[in-house]
Write a protein that holds these residues in place. Structure first.
Motif, PDB file in Angstrom:
ATOM      1  N   ILE A  36       0.895  -1.293   0.154  1.00 37.40           N
ATOM      2  CA  ILE A  36      -0.022   0.127   0.026  1.00 37.40           C
ATOM      3  C   ILE A  36       0.882   1.045   0.193  1.00 37.40           C
ATOM      4  CG2 ILE A  36      -1.669   1.231   1.212  1.00 37.40           C
ATOM      5  CD1 ILE A  36      -2.721  -1.502   2.610  1.00 37.40           C
ATOM      6  N   GLU A  37       0.847   1.958  -1.073  1.00 41.80           N
ATOM      7  CA  GLU A  37       1.821   3.161  -1.542  1.00 41.80           C
ATOM      8  C   GLU A  37       3.094   2.687  -1.327  1.00 41.80           C
ATOM      9  OE1 GLU A  37       0.332   6.388   0.916  1.00 41.80           O
ATOM     10  OE2 GLU A  37      -1.621   6.239   0.358  1.00 41.80           O
ATOM     11  N   LEU A  54      -1.324 -14.355  15.164  1.00 45.16           N
ATOM     12  CA  LEU A  54      -1.321 -13.378  13.880  1.00 45.16           C
ATOM     13  C   LEU A  54      -0.230 -12.392  14.132  1.00 45.16           C
ATOM     14  CD1 LEU A  54      -2.917 -13.011  11.326  1.00 45.16           C
ATOM     15  CD2 LEU A  54      -4.220 -11.052  12.688  1.00 45.16           C
ATOM     16  N   ARG A  55       0.836 -12.441  13.272  1.00 44.41           N
ATOM     17  CA  ARG A  55       1.856 -11.479  13.156  1.00 44.41           C
ATOM     18  C   ARG A  55       1.540 -10.503  11.956  1.00 44.41           C
ATOM     19  NH1 ARG A  55       7.806 -13.411  13.472  1.00 44.41           N
ATOM     20  NH2 ARG A  55       7.299 -12.926  15.647  1.00 44.41           N
ATOM     21  N   ILE A  56       1.549  -9.288  12.298  1.00 44.91           N
ATOM     22  CA  ILE A  56       1.241  -8.101  11.168  1.00 44.91           C
ATOM     23  C   ILE A  56       2.624  -7.465  11.249  1.00 44.91           C
ATOM     24  CG2 ILE A  56       0.206  -6.325  10.113  1.00 44.91           C
ATOM     25  CD1 ILE A  56      -2.504  -7.562  11.773  1.00 44.91           C
ATOM     26  N   THR A  57       3.362  -7.478  10.002  1.00 42.82           N
ATOM     27  CA  THR A  57       4.669  -6.876   9.937  1.00 42.82           C
ATOM     28  C   THR A  57       4.485  -5.704   8.971  1.00 42.82           C
ATOM     29  OG1 THR A  57       5.845  -8.786  10.447  1.00 42.82           O
ATOM     30  CG2 THR A  57       6.966  -6.865   9.607  1.00 42.82           C
ATOM     31  N   GLU A  58       4.778  -4.457   9.318  1.00 42.49           N
ATOM     32  CA  GLU A  58       4.800  -3.307   8.279  1.00 42.49           C
ATOM     33  C   GLU A  58       6.430  -3.054   8.036  1.00 42.49           C
ATOM     34  OE1 GLU A  58       4.095   1.438   8.353  1.00 42.49           O
ATOM     35  OE2 GLU A  58       4.872   0.282  10.304  1.00 42.49           O
ATOM     36  N   GLU A  59       6.795  -2.947   6.858  1.00 44.56           N
ATOM     37  CA  GLU A  59       8.117  -2.589   6.180  1.00 44.56           C
ATOM     38  C   GLU A  59       8.090  -1.735   5.405  1.00 44.56           C
ATOM     39  OE1 GLU A  59      11.606  -4.621   3.360  1.00 44.56           O
ATOM     40  OE2 GLU A  59      10.512  -5.929   5.016  1.00 44.56           O
ATOM     41  N   ALA A  60       8.976  -0.419   5.944  1.00 49.99           N
ATOM     42  CA  ALA A  60       8.981   0.950   5.002  1.00 49.99           C
ATOM     43  C   ALA A  60      10.052   1.543   5.343  1.00 49.99           C
ATOM     44  CB  ALA A  60       7.836   1.757   5.538  1.00 49.99           C
TER      45      ALA A  60
END
Length: 93
Positions: A36-37, A54-60
């Motif tokens: 997303i973007e 549940l593992r939610i990882t954001e990479e930016a």
């Protein structure tokens, strides 16, 4: 000089080494990836000796941030997200 990337572990390094040595690492049950973007998100249902989560990882921008939601709270977690979006008038149609 080339710098090694950091290792991200959900618990202390010493505990992680002990778990890895004993072969007790997380098993990925199901995973999805989306962009997303400029951000990449990884949503994974995992399991270890303590249960499913549940593992939610954001990479930016070369950085990672993760949250862990126990499977027992996944329905409540997704309901809260839906409620926040609905109350804000931003829920997708």
């Amino acid at each position: 000089m080339h710098k090694k990337p950091p290792i991200f572990l959900p618990f202390g390094k010493q505990a992680a080494v002990k778990l890895a040595a004993s072969g007790k690492m997380d098993n990925i049950i199901e995973a999805r990836e989306l962009q997303i973007e400029r951000k990449h998100f990884y949503v994974e249902l995992r399991e270890n000796e303590r249960g499913k989560f549940l593992r939610i990882t954001e990479e930016a921008h070369g950085r990672r941030n993760s949250i862990i939601v126990p499977s027992t709270g996944a329905d409540e977690f997704t309901a809260a997200i839906s409620e926040v979006l609905t109350n804000n008038g931003s829920a997708p149609l």
